[in-house]
Design a protein around this motif. Structure first.
Motif, PDB file in Angstrom:
ATOM      1  N   ARG A  99       2.336   4.875  -0.044  1.00 38.28           N
ATOM      2  CA  ARG A  99       1.714   6.116   0.418  1.00 38.28           C
ATOM      3  C   ARG A  99       1.600   7.106  -0.733  1.00 38.28           C
ATOM      4  O   ARG A  99       2.387   7.081  -1.683  1.00 38.28           O
ATOM      5  CB  ARG A  99       2.513   6.726   1.563  1.00 38.28           C
ATOM      6  N   GLU A 110       0.857  -1.184   0.000  1.00 35.89           N
ATOM      7  CA  GLU A 110       0.000   0.000   0.000  1.00 35.89           C
ATOM      8  C   GLU A 110       0.896   1.238   0.000  1.00 35.89           C
ATOM      9  O   GLU A 110       1.104   1.866   1.048  1.00 35.89           O
ATOM     10  CB  GLU A 110      -0.941  -0.001   1.207  1.00 35.89           C
ATOM     11  N   PRO A 143      -5.889   6.033  -3.747  1.00 34.73           N
ATOM     12  CA  PRO A 143      -5.423   4.937  -2.886  1.00 34.73           C
ATOM     13  C   PRO A 143      -5.067   3.659  -3.647  1.00 34.73           C
ATOM     14  O   PRO A 143      -5.626   2.588  -3.402  1.00 34.73           O
ATOM     15  CB  PRO A 143      -6.630   4.726  -1.965  1.00 34.73           C
ATOM     16  N   LYS A 190      -3.163   0.334  -4.746  1.00 37.38           N
ATOM     17  CA  LYS A 190      -2.387  -0.720  -4.103  1.00 37.38           C
ATOM     18  C   LYS A 190      -1.090  -0.932  -4.879  1.00 37.38           C
ATOM     19  O   LYS A 190      -0.974  -0.564  -6.048  1.00 37.38           O
ATOM     20  CB  LYS A 190      -3.177  -2.031  -4.087  1.00 37.38           C
TER      21      LYS A 190
END
Length: 263
Positions: free
Chosen positions: A68, A66, A86, A88
């Motif tokens: 940032r 994940e 967001p 992955k």
């Protein structure tokens, strides 16, 4: 089982981070390319993102499950720092990059998905449902080596991975003309020269851009130009098409290229 199609290669200009919040001709072009990728090839397994804003000594690839989101810009409106993408990571893509590049690449998770990446991705693939792995731009190798690095990564396309570079053909912050909605004469000349070379598959001209009379103006530092060389290498013999051939702020070219696509 459906046969996997060889994914295209895309290079996109990104310009000001505010493009993430805008809806205009440029963002519409990004949106069209993203939709065309999924329409023609299906959803990419993951995206290998080469962003000008991860400019390093050495070549690095991310492995974080994940990663940032990096807000690597200052002094912009609060709304820009509230944009979320967001995505992955993808461990399999990381391992494939390591396999293809060998000792020339190392894993580094100190960085993340920076604004050179997410300001483009938020328009091309707004659902953020495709994993993203960033590859750094190595400032220590030659322009030819950048191109050759892209050639080594080309095999990823056959496995369903999209290679996406983000930078600018012309990027000179010191010469920005805030009241100029178009490009300066030097910007237009250089952008036309590189675009013609890409379309004519004149690799030597694209790699040897520094010989152009306007090169020191258009590419005062190589960080934003180098993702184009990686993409050019990864494209192989595929023909390019142009999108967003738009210059703005005097010294910025938002031009993008897509290799291996129809129409």
């Amino acid at each position: 089982m459906e046969e996997q199609k060889t994914m295209p290669v895309i290079f996109s200009g990104h310009g000001s981070p505010m493009i993430a919040l805008e809806h205009n001709e440029i963002t519409e072009g990004m949106d069209r390319i993203g939709r065309a990728v999924e329409s023609q090839f299906g959803r990419p397994r993951a995206i290998l993102m080469v962003s000008a804003h991860w400019y390093t000594h050495g070549t690095f690839v991310q492995s974080a499950p994940e990663p940032r989101q990096v807000y690597d810009m200052y002094g912009f409106p609060k709304e820009l720092y509230e944009v979320k993408y967001p995505a992955k990571g993808d461990g399999e893509l990381t391992r494939k990059v390591q396999s293809l590049l060998g000792s020339a690449v190392a894993v580094n998770d100190d960085w993340g998905i920076d604004h050179g990446a997410w300001t483009v991705l938020v328009h091309m693939f707004p659902k953020a449902d495709i994993p993203v792995v960033q590859l750094s731009v190595d400032g220590d190798i030659s322009y030819t080596e950048e191109f050759e690095l892209g050639r080594k990564l080309a095999a990823l396309r056959e496995d369903g991975y999209l290679i996406l570079g983000s930078g600018n053909v012309v990027h000179n912050l010191r010469e920005v003309e805030w009241e100029n909605a178009g490009g300066s004469d030097a910007t237009l000349r250089f952008n036309d020269y590189i675009t013609e070379a890409v379309l004519q598959e004149d690799t030597e001209k694209v790699i040897g851009f520094a010989s152009h009379p306007d090169a020191s103006y258009a590419v005062p530092t190589p960080d934003h130009y180098l993702p184009l060389l990686v993409c050019l290498g990864a494209a192989g013999a595929d023909r390019a098409q142009v999108f967003n051939k738009i210059c703005n702020l005097g010294s910025m070219a938002m031009t993008g290229y897509a290799w291996g696509m129809k129409g």
